[in-house]
Design an enzyme around this catalytic site. Structure first.
Site, PDB file in Angstrom:
ATOM      1  N   CYS A  12       0.439  -1.412  -0.134  1.00 28.26           N
ATOM      2  CA  CYS A  12      -0.118   0.275   0.347  1.00 28.26           C
ATOM      3  C   CYS A  12       0.967   1.322  -0.228  1.00 28.26           C
ATOM      4  O   CYS A  12       2.018   0.436   0.131  1.00 28.26           O
ATOM      5  CB  CYS A  12      -0.875  -0.033   1.155  1.00 28.26           C
ATOM      6  SG  CYS A  12       0.072   0.316   3.160  1.00 28.26           S
ATOM      7  N   CYS A  85      -4.542  -0.904  -1.251  1.00 24.27           N
ATOM      8  CA  CYS A  85      -4.808   0.581  -1.885  1.00 24.27           C
ATOM      9  C   CYS A  85      -6.545   0.961  -2.021  1.00 24.27           C
ATOM     10  O   CYS A  85      -6.679   0.077  -3.378  1.00 24.27           O
ATOM     11  CB  CYS A  85      -4.206   1.529  -2.354  1.00 24.27           C
ATOM     12  SG  CYS A  85      -3.737   1.139  -3.835  1.00 24.27           S
ATOM     13  N   CYS A  93      -2.583   4.038  -6.390  1.00 26.52           N
ATOM     14  CA  CYS A  93      -2.202   3.244  -5.849  1.00 26.52           C
ATOM     15  C   CYS A  93      -0.587   2.582  -6.395  1.00 26.52           C
ATOM     16  O   CYS A  93      -0.175   3.422  -8.243  1.00 26.52           O
ATOM     17  CB  CYS A  93      -2.806   2.025  -6.407  1.00 26.52           C
ATOM     18  SG  CYS A  93      -4.797   1.364  -6.055  1.00 26.52           S
TER      19      CYS A  93
END
Length: 163
Positions: A12, A85, A93
């Site tokens: 993430c 994400c 992302c």
């Protein structure tokens, strides 16, 4: 002969909540099939205390985690990369450039939830349980015998299912 575990990177942006929870769950549930790591494209430098509290509530280890950059992983070290994400919330992302099979399991970032301690805890619990359900689906896949295209499709399908 027993195969070595597949290395999974949960990725993430900040590597402080969702990816940490995913790393912990895969390492707990994945047995000898999977070994999980987590990283971020712009790590915060510390693991969110609420993520650690969530792990503790579920009896999972709360030590050994760190908020780190994906740069610590070398080419070929990771077999599967799963981004968590939340592009639906406008979160960008990270684009992992390694050769790993990629999947996306977008989840809202519980670190952005504000309110009472109960509201924040509920957000972390929701994230934990969503990851737990998705990881359970990953564990039943015959990943060792799937080609990259099949595995990518299966990972992405897991990430789009309503939980």
């Amino acid at each position: 002969m027993k195969q070595p575990p597949l290395n999974i990177l949960i990725l993430c942006t900040g590597n402080s909540c969702r990816s940490i929870l995913g790393e912990a769950l895969i390492n707990h549930l994945g047995g000898s099939r999977f070994r999980a790591f987590s990283a971020g494209s712009h790590p915060t430098g510390q693991v969110n205390a609420n993520a650690l509290a969530t792990l503790a509530r579920h009896g999972l280890p709360t030590t050994g985690y760190s908020s780190k950059s994906w740069d610590v992983f070398t080419e070929g070290q990771i077999d599967i990369m799963i981004s968590v994400c939340d592009s639906a919330a406008g979160e960008s992302c990270p684009v992992y450039l390694g050769k790993a099979v990629r999947g996306h399991w977008g989840l809202p970032d519980p670190a952005h939830v504000s309110g009472s301690p109960e509201v924040i805890e509920a957000a972390f619990e929701a994230t934990f349980h969503a990851l737990e359900k998705r990881i359970a689906q990953l564990l039943v896949l015959p990943v060792e015998s799937m080609d990259n295209k099949e595995l990518t499709a299966a990972l992405n399908k897991i990430g789009t299912e309503t939980l």
